[in-house]
Motif scaffolding. Sequence first.
Motif, mmCIF file in Angstrom:
data_model
loop_
_atom_site.group_PDB
_atom_site.id
_atom_site.type_symbol
_atom_site.label_atom_id
_atom_site.label_comp_id
_atom_site.label_asym_id
_atom_site.label_seq_id
_atom_site.Cartn_x
_atom_site.Cartn_y
_atom_site.Cartn_z
ATOM 1 N N GLY A 1 0.785 -1.227 0.000
ATOM 2 C CA GLY A 1 0.000 0.000 0.000
ATOM 3 C C GLY A 1 0.818 1.279 0.000
ATOM 4 N N ARG A 2 2.104 1.181 -0.263
ATOM 5 C CA ARG A 2 2.942 2.379 -0.333
ATOM 6 C C ARG A 2 3.131 2.747 -1.806
ATOM 7 N NH1 ARG A 2 4.658 3.139 5.163
ATOM 8 N NH2 ARG A 2 5.118 5.261 4.475
ATOM 9 N N THR A 3 3.842 3.834 -2.080
ATOM 10 C CA THR A 3 3.917 4.330 -3.451
ATOM 11 C C THR A 3 5.346 4.394 -3.983
ATOM 12 O OG1 THR A 3 4.184 6.645 -2.797
ATOM 13 C CG2 THR A 3 1.910 5.808 -3.011
ATOM 14 N N ARG A 4 5.430 4.490 -5.302
ATOM 15 C CA ARG A 4 6.729 4.678 -5.960
ATOM 16 C C ARG A 4 7.364 5.988 -5.493
ATOM 17 N NH1 ARG A 4 8.283 4.720 -12.372
ATOM 18 N NH2 ARG A 4 10.274 5.760 -12.049
ATOM 19 N N GLN A 5 6.543 7.011 -5.311
ATOM 20 C CA GLN A 5 7.055 8.306 -4.872
ATOM 21 C C GLN A 5 7.739 8.184 -3.504
ATOM 22 O OE1 GLN A 5 3.948 7.865 -6.226
ATOM 23 N NE2 GLN A 5 4.440 8.843 -8.174
ATOM 24 N N GLU A 6 7.196 7.345 -2.636
ATOM 25 C CA GLU A 6 7.822 7.142 -1.330
ATOM 26 C C GLU A 6 9.153 6.399 -1.470
ATOM 27 O OE1 GLU A 6 4.331 6.872 1.969
ATOM 28 O OE2 GLU A 6 4.255 5.346 0.385
ATOM 29 N N VAL A 7 9.200 5.426 -2.364
ATOM 30 C CA VAL A 7 10.460 4.715 -2.622
ATOM 31 C C VAL A 7 11.495 5.706 -3.152
ATOM 32 C CG1 VAL A 7 11.589 2.924 -4.008
ATOM 33 C CG2 VAL A 7 9.328 2.497 -3.026
ATOM 34 N N ASP A 8 11.084 6.543 -4.099
ATOM 35 C CA ASP A 8 11.998 7.539 -4.657
ATOM 36 C C ASP A 8 12.487 8.498 -3.575
ATOM 37 O OD1 ASP A 8 11.580 6.350 -7.107
ATOM 38 O OD2 ASP A 8 10.427 8.019 -7.952
ATOM 39 N N GLU A 9 11.598 8.907 -2.704
ATOM 40 C CA GLU A 9 11.968 9.826 -1.621
ATOM 41 C C GLU A 9 13.043 9.204 -0.727
ATOM 42 O OE1 GLU A 9 9.937 12.300 2.103
ATOM 43 O OE2 GLU A 9 8.639 11.264 0.669
ATOM 44 N N ILE A 10 12.881 7.926 -0.422
ATOM 45 C CA ILE A 10 13.859 7.220 0.405
ATOM 46 C C ILE A 10 15.211 7.150 -0.309
ATOM 47 C CG2 ILE A 10 14.475 4.903 1.225
ATOM 48 C CD1 ILE A 10 11.490 4.571 1.953
ATOM 49 N N ILE A 11 15.193 6.783 -1.582
ATOM 50 C CA ILE A 11 16.439 6.666 -2.341
ATOM 51 C C ILE A 11 17.126 8.025 -2.436
ATOM 52 C CG2 ILE A 11 17.448 6.114 -4.588
ATOM 53 C CD1 ILE A 11 15.122 4.040 -4.902
ATOM 54 N N CYS A 12 16.360 9.061 -2.708
ATOM 55 C CA CYS A 12 16.926 10.413 -2.813
ATOM 56 C C CYS A 12 17.480 10.874 -1.468
ATOM 57 C CB CYS A 12 15.881 11.391 -3.344
ATOM 58 S SG CYS A 12 15.436 11.097 -5.073
ATOM 59 N N TRP A 13 16.789 10.576 -0.391
ATOM 60 C CA TRP A 13 17.269 10.939 0.946
ATOM 61 C C TRP A 13 18.604 10.259 1.222
ATOM 62 C CZ3 TRP A 13 18.383 7.858 5.195
ATOM 63 C CH2 TRP A 13 18.611 8.526 6.402
ATOM 64 N N LEU A 14 18.699 8.983 0.910
ATOM 65 C CA LEU A 14 19.901 8.212 1.210
ATOM 66 C C LEU A 14 21.093 8.663 0.364
ATOM 67 C CD1 LEU A 14 21.171 5.773 2.721
ATOM 68 C CD2 LEU A 14 20.475 4.369 0.771
#
Length: 116
Positions: A26-39
């Motif tokens: 139930g999570r989104t691609r945008q959240e995955v991208d946010e995590i990758i960008c943060w890291l």
Amino acid sequence: MAEHRIFATPFAAVYPMYVQKAERKGRTRQEVDEIICWLTGYNRESLQQQIDNKVSFTDFFAQAPAMHPKTDLITGVVCGVRVEQVPDPLMKKIRQLDKLVDELAKGREMEKILRQ
């Protein structure tokens, strides 16, 4: 000692699996991208360029603008291995990313995932 095969694997080959894992919960691609960008310090555009160019994990992390200073706060177990105890620096970064995506898929709040 031979390098692990994940090092030469294109990031673009694994990225869809990160997204699928998150979306199944139930999570989104945008959240995955946010995590990758943060890291990694990539922005969404430069992240997409890395995916489009099919760079290896080695190059993906080598070209990252700047690993987040709070990466040492990423702890826990991924695939039976404690993230904070991984001796190889590149494998440690890969495991840290895996751990963040796992936390997202388990429903953890973004503020906690991003160590805020």
